[in-house]
Design a protein around this motif. Structure first.
Motif, mmCIF file in Angstrom:
data_model
loop_
_atom_site.group_PDB
_atom_site.id
_atom_site.type_symbol
_atom_site.label_atom_id
_atom_site.label_comp_id
_atom_site.label_asym_id
_atom_site.label_seq_id
_atom_site.Cartn_x
_atom_site.Cartn_y
_atom_site.Cartn_z
ATOM 1 N N ASP A 298 48.526 42.369 32.185
ATOM 2 C CA ASP A 298 47.089 42.114 32.277
ATOM 3 C C ASP A 298 46.530 42.831 33.498
ATOM 4 O O ASP A 298 47.094 42.741 34.593
ATOM 5 N N VAL A 299 45.416 43.522 33.322
ATOM 6 C CA VAL A 299 44.794 44.270 34.417
ATOM 7 C C VAL A 299 43.382 43.749 34.631
ATOM 8 O O VAL A 299 42.602 43.633 33.685
ATOM 9 N N ALA A 300 43.073 43.408 35.875
ATOM 10 C CA ALA A 300 41.723 42.975 36.245
ATOM 11 C C ALA A 300 41.332 43.687 37.530
ATOM 12 O O ALA A 300 41.983 43.533 38.555
ATOM 13 N N VAL A 301 40.291 44.499 37.455
ATOM 14 C CA VAL A 301 39.794 45.246 38.615
ATOM 15 C C VAL A 301 38.364 44.811 38.859
ATOM 16 O O VAL A 301 37.481 45.036 38.019
ATOM 17 N N GLU A 302 38.140 44.166 39.991
ATOM 18 C CA GLU A 302 36.822 43.632 40.326
ATOM 19 C C GLU A 302 36.374 44.226 41.661
ATOM 20 O O GLU A 302 36.558 43.650 42.720
ATOM 21 N N LEU A 303 35.785 45.424 41.567
ATOM 22 C CA LEU A 303 35.369 46.134 42.775
ATOM 23 C C LEU A 303 33.870 46.401 42.817
ATOM 24 O O LEU A 303 33.399 47.172 43.643
ATOM 25 N N GLY A 304 33.119 45.761 41.949
ATOM 26 C CA GLY A 304 31.674 45.980 41.935
ATOM 27 C C GLY A 304 31.300 47.130 41.019
ATOM 28 O O GLY A 304 32.050 47.497 40.101
ATOM 29 N N THR A 305 30.166 47.751 41.276
ATOM 30 C CA THR A 305 29.666 48.826 40.434
ATOM 31 C C THR A 305 30.369 50.138 40.762
ATOM 32 O O THR A 305 31.121 50.243 41.730
ATOM 33 N N ALA A 306 30.107 51.142 39.916
ATOM 34 C CA ALA A 306 30.729 52.453 40.119
ATOM 35 C C ALA A 306 30.306 53.082 41.442
ATOM 36 O O ALA A 306 31.034 53.899 42.028
ATOM 37 N N THR A 336 59.078 39.492 31.427
ATOM 38 C CA THR A 336 58.500 39.544 30.082
ATOM 39 C C THR A 336 56.984 39.664 30.116
ATOM 40 O O THR A 336 56.367 39.943 29.094
ATOM 41 N N GLU A 337 56.389 39.442 31.274
ATOM 42 C CA GLU A 337 54.945 39.634 31.413
ATOM 43 C C GLU A 337 54.621 39.898 32.872
ATOM 44 O O GLU A 337 55.385 39.540 33.776
ATOM 45 N N ALA A 338 53.486 40.538 33.080
ATOM 46 C CA ALA A 338 53.074 40.876 34.439
ATOM 47 C C ALA A 338 51.555 40.952 34.477
ATOM 48 O O ALA A 338 50.880 40.950 33.437
ATOM 49 N N SER A 339 51.022 41.011 35.687
ATOM 50 C CA SER A 339 49.568 41.131 35.843
ATOM 51 C C SER A 339 49.275 41.958 37.086
ATOM 52 O O SER A 339 50.046 41.979 38.050
ATOM 53 N N VAL A 340 48.143 42.649 37.026
ATOM 54 C CA VAL A 340 47.645 43.441 38.150
ATOM 55 C C VAL A 340 46.213 43.005 38.406
ATOM 56 O O VAL A 340 45.390 42.998 37.486
ATOM 57 N N ARG A 341 45.930 42.636 39.634
ATOM 58 C CA ARG A 341 44.579 42.204 39.986
ATOM 59 C C ARG A 341 44.152 42.932 41.255
ATOM 60 O O ARG A 341 44.869 42.913 42.262
ATOM 61 N N VAL A 342 42.994 43.566 41.192
ATOM 62 C CA VAL A 342 42.452 44.297 42.341
ATOM 63 C C VAL A 342 41.062 43.744 42.625
ATOM 64 O O VAL A 342 40.195 43.738 41.748
ATOM 65 N N THR A 343 40.869 43.258 43.844
ATOM 66 C CA THR A 343 39.579 42.690 44.237
ATOM 67 C C THR A 343 39.171 43.263 45.588
ATOM 68 O O THR A 343 39.973 43.882 46.298
ATOM 69 N N LYS A 344 37.924 43.019 45.927
ATOM 70 C CA LYS A 344 37.388 43.470 47.205
ATOM 71 C C LYS A 344 36.928 42.252 47.985
ATOM 72 O O LYS A 344 36.090 41.482 47.501
ATOM 73 N N GLU A 345 37.500 42.062 49.174
ATOM 74 C CA GLU A 345 37.169 40.906 49.999
ATOM 75 C C GLU A 345 36.982 41.350 51.443
ATOM 76 O O GLU A 345 37.908 41.887 52.051
ATOM 77 N N ASN A 346 35.788 41.109 51.980
ATOM 78 C CA ASN A 346 35.529 41.369 53.404
ATOM 79 C C ASN A 346 35.952 42.775 53.823
ATOM 80 O O ASN A 346 36.739 42.961 54.735
ATOM 81 N N ARG A 347 35.440 43.772 53.121
ATOM 82 C CA ARG A 347 35.727 45.176 53.426
ATOM 83 C C ARG A 347 37.204 45.510 53.289
ATOM 84 O O ARG A 347 37.715 46.420 53.934
ATOM 85 N N ARG A 396 51.710 42.133 47.257
ATOM 86 C CA ARG A 396 50.295 42.144 47.659
ATOM 87 C C ARG A 396 50.075 43.226 48.713
ATOM 88 O O ARG A 396 50.844 43.343 49.668
ATOM 89 N N ALA A 397 49.033 44.000 48.519
ATOM 90 C CA ALA A 397 48.622 45.006 49.502
ATOM 91 C C ALA A 397 47.220 44.687 49.966
ATOM 92 O O ALA A 397 46.331 44.408 49.136
ATOM 93 N N GLU A 398 47.008 44.704 51.261
ATOM 94 C CA GLU A 398 45.684 44.485 51.852
ATOM 95 C C GLU A 398 45.285 45.791 52.514
ATOM 96 O O GLU A 398 45.829 46.184 53.551
ATOM 97 N N LEU A 399 44.324 46.482 51.901
ATOM 98 C CA LEU A 399 43.954 47.834 52.322
ATOM 99 C C LEU A 399 42.529 47.842 52.851
ATOM 100 O O LEU A 399 41.584 47.586 52.086
ATOM 101 N N PRO A 400 42.331 48.098 54.132
ATOM 102 C CA PRO A 400 40.971 48.122 54.680
ATOM 103 C C PRO A 400 40.202 49.342 54.191
ATOM 104 O O PRO A 400 40.779 50.432 54.017
ATOM 105 N N CYS A 401 38.912 49.158 53.958
ATOM 106 C CA CYS A 401 38.068 50.279 53.542
ATOM 107 C C CYS A 401 37.548 51.056 54.748
ATOM 108 O O CYS A 401 36.876 52.080 54.574
ATOM 109 N N GLU A 402 37.802 50.563 55.956
ATOM 110 C CA GLU A 402 37.422 51.254 57.182
ATOM 111 C C GLU A 402 38.611 51.192 58.122
ATOM 112 O O GLU A 402 39.241 50.159 58.271
#
Length: 403
Positions: A298-306, A336-347, A396-402
């Motif tokens: 399952d893939v869920a990417v929640e990063l806002g608009t393009a 037998t199952e896996a999930s990928v979730r990408v979100t944006k939290e506090n930059r 889990r990876a926590e990647l800063p946008c700045e």
């Protein structure tokens, strides 16, 4: 009330045990080991005590994260590959070793103050709140000769004061938690210069490893195929006049080799930076990875608009973290199952890759996950692995946008 306050409450009451334990151990072990150094027996004891300090500090960082929400990465310098002298120098020349020792020694008086203040505050608060209960039991809550809750109006007033004191106690706990967390950040984390130096070193190592991988793939793959194509074309040229059928077969063979070389170069380019990631973003790129996985993902990417896409470096690192995690899952986890979730939290971009496999994954030197941690470090990111034996596994990876 903020849930962070309730997480801090048990820590304030329990940390005294750790403070007393480590203070007592160090107060005995350090002088005793140093005293025995002249007999050589003390040398391994000193080393053992130092490693115990490091282990205690590492445990404290993780407890602080769970209890106070303070995230502190282990600040230790890179360990040398070999040599007893190099390892001893690495251990005692690292400022983090001495800062760990300082924190553990300060933990006892600090936790003692926190325990006394917390215990008295909570006992007083709960006593006032339950004043009607004690009055019904015939007990009189007496604070001094002039102040006693010996009537029903007084008991109700005590309850009201107790709830007011509850707010004060909560703020006091949060304040102590903030002070404790600040001290921990100062003593248990590396200096900014050390952190940047370590981040740059890991980034250089990761880039060098990637360069060697590309050179190896080019030498062992596409270069060999193109060399074979050149040989086939040379043989075909020599046979073109007197053996045209053999020359035609050699040309066809060279044509197939050229197509295989192009495919290998395309795969190599995709390994450097997939085109779909640049064109359509993480959602499409990760969906492609999930489609090629041997189990349902399952893939869920929640990063806002393009228009709110993360920086290209963040997208690239997130993509390769997911790719490596899914590859490890397919090879080792029996999931037998896996999930990928990408979100944006506090930059920050948070990447979670979960599977229900057998667990037991480790970040070992030279391994794929270690390389991903080095990639994340180039932008001051952090890679966290939780993989108990028996599963499940969470990367889990926590990647800063700045940075």
């Amino acid at each position: 009330m903020d849930p962070a306050t309730w997480r801090a409450v048990p820590y304030m009451l329990v940390s005294l045990a750790f403070g007393v334990g480590w203070f007592a151990l160090l107060a005995i072990a350090v002088p005793f080991s140093i005293m025995l150094v002249i007999f050589w027996v003390g040398i391994p004891l000193v080393l053992l005590t130092t490693f115990a300090c490091r282990g205690a500090a590492m445990l404290e960082r993780r407890v602080l994260r769970a209890a106070l929400g303070v995230r502190i990465a282990d600040p230790y310098r890179a360990r040398p590959e070999r040599g007893i002298g190099a390892h001893v120098g690495w251990l005692y020349k690292d400022p983090a070793t001495w800062k760990d020792l300082g924190y553990l020694l300060l933990l006892f008086p600090l936790s003692l103050v926190e325990f006394v203040v917390s215990a008295l505050s909570w006992v007083g608060t709960l006593t006032l709140i339950t004043a009607p209960f004690w009055h019904a039991q015939g007990e009189v809550l007496r604070f001094n000769d002039a102040l006693a809750l010996d009537s029903w109006p007084g008991a109700v007033l005590g309850t009201i004061l107790g709830f007011c004191m509850l707010a004060v106690t909560a703020y006091a706990v949060r304040g102590m938690a903030w002070l404790h967390g600040t001290l921990a950040v100062v003593l248990l984390s590396g200096s900014e210069e050390e952190r940047l130096r370590a981040s740059r070193a890991r980034g250089i190592d990761a880039a060098e490893a990637e360069r060697r991988r590309i050179e190896r793939d080019l030498h062992d793959g596409a270069q060999q195929r193109l060399l074979s194509v050149a040989v086939d074309l040379g043989r075909a040229q020599a046979k073109l006049d007197h053996a045209p059928e053999e020359a035609r077969l050699l040309i066809a063979q060279a044509h197939s080799g050229t197509k295989a070389a192009i495919a290998e170069l395309r795969d190599l380019a995709r390994g450097i930076h997939p085109a779909i990631l640049s064109d359509r973003g993480l959602d499409a790129a990760l969906s492609g990875l999930a489609a090629r996985a041997p189990v349902h993902v399952d893939v869920a990417v929640e990063l806002g608009t393009a228009d709110e896409r993360p920086p290209p470096a963040v997208e690239s690192i997130a993509y390769f973290i997911v790719a490596e995690a899914l590859a490890n899952m397919a090879k080792h986890s029996a999931a037998t199952e896996a999930s990928v979730r990408v979100t944006k939290e506090n930059r920050q971009v948070i990447v979670d890759v979960w599977d229900n496999g057998i667990g037991g994954a480790l970040v070992s030197a030279g391994g794929g996950l270690s390389g991903l941690a080095d990639r994340a470090a180039t932008i001051d990111g952090v890679l966290i692995l939780h993989s108990p034996v028996g599963g499940p596994t969470l990367v889990r990876a926590e990647l800063p946008c700045e940075w």
